[in-house]
Design a protein around this motif. Structure first.
Motif, PDB file in Angstrom:
ATOM      1  N   GLU A  26      -1.822  14.288  -0.931  1.00 19.66           N
ATOM      2  CA  GLU A  26      -2.190  13.483   0.869  1.00 19.66           C
ATOM      3  C   GLU A  26      -3.993  13.970   0.341  1.00 19.66           C
ATOM      4  OE1 GLU A  26      -1.509  11.452   2.405  1.00 19.66           O
ATOM      5  OE2 GLU A  26       0.182  11.631   1.473  1.00 19.66           O
ATOM      6  N   LYS A  27      -4.454  15.531   0.540  1.00 21.37           N
ATOM      7  CA  LYS A  27      -5.529  15.900  -0.208  1.00 21.37           C
ATOM      8  C   LYS A  27      -6.229  14.981  -0.886  1.00 21.37           C
ATOM      9  CE  LYS A  27      -8.655  19.991  -0.502  1.00 21.37           C
ATOM     10  NZ  LYS A  27      -8.367  21.170  -0.617  1.00 21.37           N
ATOM     11  N   ASN A  28      -6.342  14.641  -1.950  1.00 19.88           N
ATOM     12  CA  ASN A  28      -7.125  14.122  -2.644  1.00 19.88           C
ATOM     13  C   ASN A  28      -6.598  12.247  -3.208  1.00 19.88           C
ATOM     14  OD1 ASN A  28      -8.780  16.054  -4.352  1.00 19.88           O
ATOM     15  ND2 ASN A  28      -7.089  17.294  -5.120  1.00 19.88           N
ATOM     16  N   LEU A  29      -6.087  11.906  -1.942  1.00 19.37           N
ATOM     17  CA  LEU A  29      -6.143  10.419  -1.696  1.00 19.37           C
ATOM     18  C   LEU A  29      -6.497  10.014  -0.244  1.00 19.37           C
ATOM     19  CD1 LEU A  29      -4.562   8.050  -2.992  1.00 19.37           C
ATOM     20  CD2 LEU A  29      -2.540   8.566  -1.292  1.00 19.37           C
ATOM     21  N   ASP A  30      -7.621   9.176  -1.033  1.00 16.80           N
ATOM     22  CA  ASP A  30      -8.380   8.489   0.232  1.00 16.80           C
ATOM     23  C   ASP A  30      -7.743   7.128   0.653  1.00 16.80           C
ATOM     24  OD1 ASP A  30      -9.951   7.195   1.574  1.00 16.80           O
ATOM     25  OD2 ASP A  30     -11.806   7.282   0.063  1.00 16.80           O
ATOM     26  N   LYS A  31      -7.082   6.911   1.713  1.00 18.17           N
ATOM     27  CA  LYS A  31      -6.345   5.462   1.517  1.00 18.17           C
ATOM     28  C   LYS A  31      -6.629   4.772   3.024  1.00 18.17           C
ATOM     29  CE  LYS A  31      -1.488   4.228   2.681  1.00 18.17           C
ATOM     30  NZ  LYS A  31       0.097   4.327   3.430  1.00 18.17           N
ATOM     31  N   VAL A  35      -7.947   0.459  -7.303  1.00 14.46           N
ATOM     32  CA  VAL A  35      -7.707   1.871  -7.132  1.00 14.46           C
ATOM     33  C   VAL A  35      -7.988   3.081  -7.939  1.00 14.46           C
ATOM     34  CG1 VAL A  35      -5.612   3.463  -7.900  1.00 14.46           C
ATOM     35  CG2 VAL A  35      -5.058   0.783  -7.277  1.00 14.46           C
ATOM     36  N   TYR A  36      -9.145   4.110  -7.693  1.00 16.97           N
ATOM     37  CA  TYR A  36      -9.483   4.569  -8.916  1.00 16.97           C
ATOM     38  C   TYR A  36     -10.151   5.956  -8.774  1.00 16.97           C
ATOM     39  CZ  TYR A  36     -13.692   3.786  -5.417  1.00 16.97           C
ATOM     40  OH  TYR A  36     -14.570   3.578  -3.727  1.00 16.97           O
ATOM     41  N   GLN A  37     -10.633   6.510  -9.482  1.00 15.58           N
ATOM     42  CA  GLN A  37     -10.318   8.150  -9.377  1.00 15.58           C
ATOM     43  C   GLN A  37     -12.239   8.458 -10.094  1.00 15.58           C
ATOM     44  OE1 GLN A  37      -8.471  10.954 -12.385  1.00 15.58           O
ATOM     45  NE2 GLN A  37      -8.990  12.520 -10.045  1.00 15.58           N
ATOM     46  N   THR A  38     -12.895   9.568  -8.234  1.00 14.69           N
ATOM     47  CA  THR A  38     -14.199   9.784  -9.363  1.00 14.69           C
ATOM     48  C   THR A  38     -13.916  11.359  -9.325  1.00 14.69           C
ATOM     49  OG1 THR A  38     -13.693  10.497  -6.650  1.00 14.69           O
ATOM     50  CG2 THR A  38     -15.055   8.096  -7.417  1.00 14.69           C
ATOM     51  N   ILE A  39     -15.239  11.698 -10.224  1.00 21.25           N
ATOM     52  CA  ILE A  39     -14.946  13.325 -11.105  1.00 21.25           C
ATOM     53  C   ILE A  39     -14.875  13.742  -9.879  1.00 21.25           C
ATOM     54  CG2 ILE A  39     -16.234  12.756 -12.532  1.00 21.25           C
ATOM     55  CD1 ILE A  39     -19.038  13.809 -11.287  1.00 21.25           C
ATOM     56  N   ASP A  40     -14.746  14.004  -8.335  1.00 21.64           N
ATOM     57  CA  ASP A  40     -14.639  14.990  -7.467  1.00 21.64           C
ATOM     58  C   ASP A  40     -12.970  15.369  -7.471  1.00 21.64           C
ATOM     59  OD1 ASP A  40     -13.632  13.001  -6.244  1.00 21.64           O
ATOM     60  OD2 ASP A  40     -15.286  12.984  -4.071  1.00 21.64           O
ATOM     61  N   GLY A  41     -12.345  14.111  -8.218  1.00 22.94           N
ATOM     62  CA  GLY A  41     -10.581  14.484  -8.238  1.00 22.94           C
ATOM     63  C   GLY A  41      -9.946  13.854  -7.315  1.00 22.94           C
ATOM     64  N   LYS A  42     -10.857  12.670  -6.732  1.00 23.64           N
ATOM     65  CA  LYS A  42      -9.559  12.433  -4.903  1.00 23.64           C
ATOM     66  C   LYS A  42     -10.040  11.122  -6.278  1.00 23.64           C
ATOM     67  CE  LYS A  42     -12.298  14.551  -0.818  1.00 23.64           C
ATOM     68  NZ  LYS A  42     -10.763  14.572  -0.526  1.00 23.64           N
ATOM     69  N   LEU A  61       0.657  -0.888  -0.099  1.00 28.38           N
ATOM     70  CA  LEU A  61       0.119   0.036  -0.276  1.00 28.38           C
ATOM     71  C   LEU A  61       0.659   0.953   0.034  1.00 28.38           C
ATOM     72  CD1 LEU A  61      -2.863  -0.745   2.714  1.00 28.38           C
ATOM     73  CD2 LEU A  61      -3.060   0.489   0.041  1.00 28.38           C
ATOM     74  N   ASP A  62       1.587   1.561   0.884  1.00 28.67           N
ATOM     75  CA  ASP A  62       3.153   3.171   0.692  1.00 28.67           C
ATOM     76  C   ASP A  62       3.226   2.733  -0.308  1.00 28.67           C
ATOM     77  OD1 ASP A  62       2.336   2.230   3.661  1.00 28.67           O
ATOM     78  OD2 ASP A  62       4.353   1.781   4.563  1.00 28.67           O
ATOM     79  N   GLU A  63       4.132   1.100  -1.369  1.00 23.28           N
ATOM     80  CA  GLU A  63       4.614   1.867  -2.417  1.00 23.28           C
ATOM     81  C   GLU A  63       3.324   2.821  -3.448  1.00 23.28           C
ATOM     82  OE1 GLU A  63       7.086   1.413  -3.094  1.00 23.28           O
ATOM     83  OE2 GLU A  63       8.081   0.580  -1.619  1.00 23.28           O
ATOM     84  N   ILE A  64       2.095   2.328  -3.820  1.00 29.39           N
ATOM     85  CA  ILE A  64       1.242   2.886  -4.463  1.00 29.39           C
ATOM     86  C   ILE A  64       1.314   3.917  -4.108  1.00 29.39           C
ATOM     87  CG2 ILE A  64      -1.509   2.208  -5.112  1.00 29.39           C
ATOM     88  CD1 ILE A  64      -1.421  -0.471  -4.085  1.00 29.39           C
ATOM     89  N   GLU A  65       0.675   3.843  -2.663  1.00 32.88           N
ATOM     90  CA  GLU A  65       0.203   5.662  -2.495  1.00 32.88           C
ATOM     91  C   GLU A  65       1.785   6.576  -2.860  1.00 32.88           C
ATOM     92  OE1 GLU A  65      -0.073   8.624   1.350  1.00 32.88           O
ATOM     93  OE2 GLU A  65       1.191   6.265   1.803  1.00 32.88           O
ATOM     94  N   LYS A  66       3.181   5.972  -3.049  1.00 32.55           N
ATOM     95  CA  LYS A  66       4.286   6.268  -3.818  1.00 32.55           C
ATOM     96  C   LYS A  66       4.380   7.047  -5.125  1.00 32.55           C
ATOM     97  CE  LYS A  66       9.586   7.090  -2.786  1.00 32.55           C
ATOM     98  NZ  LYS A  66      10.595   5.443  -2.901  1.00 32.55           N
ATOM     99  N   LEU A  67       3.631   6.088  -5.737  1.00 29.43           N
ATOM    100  CA  LEU A  67       3.677   6.587  -7.210  1.00 29.43           C
ATOM    101  C   LEU A  67       2.801   6.962  -6.826  1.00 29.43           C
ATOM    102  CD1 LEU A  67       3.637   2.420  -8.368  1.00 29.43           C
ATOM    103  CD2 LEU A  67       5.043   4.057  -8.477  1.00 29.43           C
ATOM    104  N   LEU A  68       1.869   7.486  -6.409  1.00 28.76           N
ATOM    105  CA  LEU A  68       0.488   8.474  -7.065  1.00 28.76           C
ATOM    106  C   LEU A  68       0.583   9.998  -6.497  1.00 28.76           C
ATOM    107  CD1 LEU A  68      -2.315   6.800  -5.835  1.00 28.76           C
ATOM    108  CD2 LEU A  68      -2.184   6.993  -8.420  1.00 28.76           C
TER     109      LEU A  68
END
Length: 437
Positions: A162-167, A205-212, A148-155
């Motif tokens: 961090e504000k737009n990442l729901d982890k 791992v997906y994005q929604t139209i609110d940018g998150k 999970l940390d590696e995925i967060e790092k890539l993003l």
């Protein structure tokens, strides 16, 4: 395309759920501060969200009568800035606001109207900035710790804040190894496919139209509170443009097409109910076979069981047909001492992880509803389908099809703004049957 749809009231509130307000749709060259507002020449605007995609995909159709291609010019290196607002009927709260910054990937369509040779039709596709960067940036490095940390790092190193990442925090997969040289977007999928939580359910791992950008495990998604209840009905019973009419339309399914995968052959072949894992450990010169069978009593799911164990194939139920799917993995258990490598994670968790994924194909519906900015992938909804009987002939019978009705998870959504109205086409799925078998 109208900046404000024909379903907006004088106070700026949507009179029906198909109302919308485009505050801004601007295009700018990469690296340039100059931008051009193209809102009034946009004929269609759509956003695609998917549980299986780390980016929102945008498609814009333009009617050009000002030689935009040459004079702007359009060269394929543009940014798009879009702001949408909508205030619901009789809602005193601030308007819902969507703001997205995207980068153009292609101009797939260009054409002329035979009756209007001086007018061009142009379609462009765009994706989020982080996905654009990740598709160009290569990465190769060692890793040692939670995936999970590696995925967060890539993003985050490609622009996701961090504000737009729901982890989540409940991943259990950790490993040591080296990312082979690959694009960052491929490395993201490489880690995602090997990441599970305690129930061994897959990560999305997906994005929604609110940018998150959301990192969600399947076992947690199916526990979510129901976002809304929707009814497959074609008739309306309230005065048009009233509050009651607005609420009824907001929960109405306008059309539905279904894929009922009641036949279990293809899901069985994909490893939904049983599978076998053969491993060869080159360090210890040993081999092993691990059988997995779906546990009807314990497996987390949305509804009832996906199959009955009473039905036998060669005296075995579907969750005992281990050779329906066979995987083979090469191990090197001494490569990093006590640390695991990613192949060991596959051998440990892949079978149940695959079962979650393939069971989700049990029942699929493609539905069309009125627009809703907050109707996104990952949401749990409740659908009511009418029974296939004449209600006047069966007045004492409940008029609900229990086999089809119930909870579904939203996996893909297309938000479409065109001809003055806003609609959603969504794909919803369920991992089990609606009735007990």
């Amino acid at each position: 395309m109208s900046v404000v749809s024909n379903q907006m009231g004088p106070e700026g509130a949507a009179m029906t759920p198909s109302g919308y307000n485009i505050k801004k749709c601007a295009i700018a060259a990469v690296g340039s501060s100059n931008s051009l507002d193209i809102t009034n020449i946009v004929t269609s605007l759509s956003f695609v969200e998917s549980l299986y995609s780390p980016t929102v995909i945008c498609r814009i159709s333009i009617q050009d009568s000002a030689n935009l291609v040459e004079d702007f010019p359009l060269i394929g290196q543009e940014k798009i800035h879009i702001i949408l607002e909508r205030k619901d009927f009789s809602d005193d709260a601030d308007p819902k606001r969507i703001e997205l910054r995207l980068m153009v990937t292609e101009y797939p369509l260009y054409g002329k109207d035979e009756t209007k040779p001086n007018v061009s039709a142009i379609t462009l596709n765009a994706i989020s900035e982080h996905a654009y960067f990740m598709s160009l940036n290569e990465v190769t490095r060692s890793f040692d710790g939670p995936l999970l940390d590696e995925i967060e790092k890539l993003l985050t190193e490609n622009g996701v804040t961090e504000k737009n990442l729901d982890k989540p925090i409940d991943g259990i997969t950790a490993a040591k190894g080296v990312i082979p040289r690959m694009k960052s977007i491929q490395a993201l999928e490489w880690f995602r496919s090997r990441t599970v939580n305690e129930p061994e359910s897959p990560l999305y791992v997906y994005q929604t139209i609110d940018g998150k950008v959301h990192l969600k495990f399947y076992s947690e998604l199916i526990k979510e509170k129901v976002y809304g209840k929707y009814e497959d009905n074609r008739f309306f019973s309230f005065d048009a443009q009233s509050l009651a009419d607005y609420k009824q339309r907001a929960r109405r399914i306008l059309s539905c097409a279904s894929n009922l995968r009641f036949g279990k052959l293809f899901q069985s072949q994909a490893g939904a109910y049983a599978s076998s894992m053969e491993t060869i450990d080159i360090a210890t010169k040993t081999s092993n076979t691990k059988d997995y069978g779906y546990n009807i009593e314990e497996m987390p799911r949305i509804g009832n069981q996906p199959f009955t164990a009473e039905a036998k194939i060669s005296d075995k139920s579907l969750n005992e047909k281990y050779d329906a799917r066979t995987s083979r993995v090469s191990l090197n258990s001494l490569a990093f001492g006590v640390s695991k490598n990613t192949n060991e994670l596959r051998a440990s968790y892949e079978q149940k992880n695959r079962s979650f994924t393939e069971c989700l194909e049990t029942m699929t519906h493609e539905i069309k509803i009125y627009g809703d900015y907050k109707f996104n992938p990952g949401k749990m909804i409740d659908i009511t389908f009418p029974k296939a009987v004449d209600p006047q002939e069966n007045e004492d019978e409940e008029y609900i099809d229990k086999s089809m009705s119930g909870k579904y998870i939203v996996t893909a959504v297309t938000h479409t703004f065109t001809k003055g109205e806003y609609y959603i086409n969504a794909r919803v799925k369920r991992d089990s049957l609606g009735i007990e078998v």
